[in-house]
Design an enzyme around this catalytic site. Structure first.
Site, short mmCIF file in Angstrom:
data_model
loop_
_atom_site.label_atom_id
_atom_site.label_comp_id
_atom_site.label_asym_id
_atom_site.label_seq_id
_atom_site.Cartn_x
_atom_site.Cartn_y
_atom_site.Cartn_z
N CYS A 13 -6.32 -2.42 1.50
CA CYS A 13 -7.16 -3.19 0.69
C CYS A 13 -7.51 -4.51 1.33
O CYS A 13 -8.70 -4.94 0.91
CB CYS A 13 -6.45 -3.52 -0.71
SG CYS A 13 -5.37 -2.03 -1.45
N ASP A 73 -13.09 2.35 -3.01
CA ASP A 73 -13.49 0.99 -3.77
C ASP A 73 -14.49 0.08 -2.98
O ASP A 73 -14.59 0.48 -1.92
CB ASP A 73 -12.30 -0.01 -3.94
CG ASP A 73 -11.36 0.45 -4.98
OD1 ASP A 73 -11.58 1.44 -5.68
OD2 ASP A 73 -10.16 0.03 -4.91
N CYS A 119 -9.83 4.57 -0.52
CA CYS A 119 -9.88 4.80 -2.13
C CYS A 119 -11.14 4.69 -2.79
O CYS A 119 -11.33 4.96 -3.95
CB CYS A 119 -8.98 3.74 -2.65
SG CYS A 119 -9.64 2.10 -2.23
N CYS A 156 -9.10 -2.77 -6.43
CA CYS A 156 -7.84 -2.86 -7.11
C CYS A 156 -7.52 -4.57 -6.92
O CYS A 156 -8.39 -5.24 -6.49
CB CYS A 156 -6.69 -2.19 -6.43
SG CYS A 156 -6.47 -2.94 -4.59
FE1 FES Z 1 -8.99 0.32 -3.35
FE2 FES Z 1 -7.01 -1.45 -3.06
S1 FES Z 1 -6.83 0.49 -3.68
S2 FES Z 1 -9.07 -1.74 -2.11
#
Ligand code: FES
Length: 125
Positions: free
Chosen positions: A104, A37, A35, A60
């Site tokens: 995640c 992140d 994602c 998230c």
């Molecule tokens: Fe990226 Fe959870 S959606 S770490």
């Protein structure tokens, strides 16, 4: 809306150890390829133990809960104990994560392990 355990919600709404350690002994940063992140951990080490830990997570809710949980799990632990904590350990300490949010949990232990490696590299220099 995925179903989160009470523990995940607690750590998401009231995350522990958020922030940055200005004079950290080491830093570990990882990005989630799924994602994009990002998670960064800062550690202070004393007598081979985690004396202080802080994190910054741009991600998230599950990633924030994972970071908070990891920070609590490693405080006071030896560096060897920290290296033995797995992403699965973190997810199960949170009472599990919904299947579509399991990725995640991949960042937490990895970021901490990276910080410990960074610390060890610095010691060898
Ligand atoms: Fe990226 Fe959870 S959606 S770490």
């Amino acid at each position: 809306m995925p179903f989160y355990s009470t523990k995940v919600m607690d750590h998401f709404i009231n995350p522990r150890n958020v922030g940055e350690i200005k004079d950290a002994d080491a830093v570990g940063e990882v990005g989630n390829p799924v994602c994009g992140d990002m998670m960064t951990f800062y550690i202070k080490v004393k007598n081979n133990r985690i004396e202080d830990v802080k994190f910054k997570t741009f991600g998230c809710g599950a990633a924030i809960a994972v970071s908070s949980m990891v920070s609590e799990m490693v405080l006071g632990k030896t560096l060897e104990e920290v290296m033995n904590i797995t992403n699965a350990d973190v997810a199960s300490s949170l009472g599990g994560l919904p299947p579509n949010k399991m990725h995640c949990s991949n960042l937490g232990a990895d970021a901490l392990h990276k910080a410990v490696k960074n610390y060890k590299d610095k010691q060898e220099k």
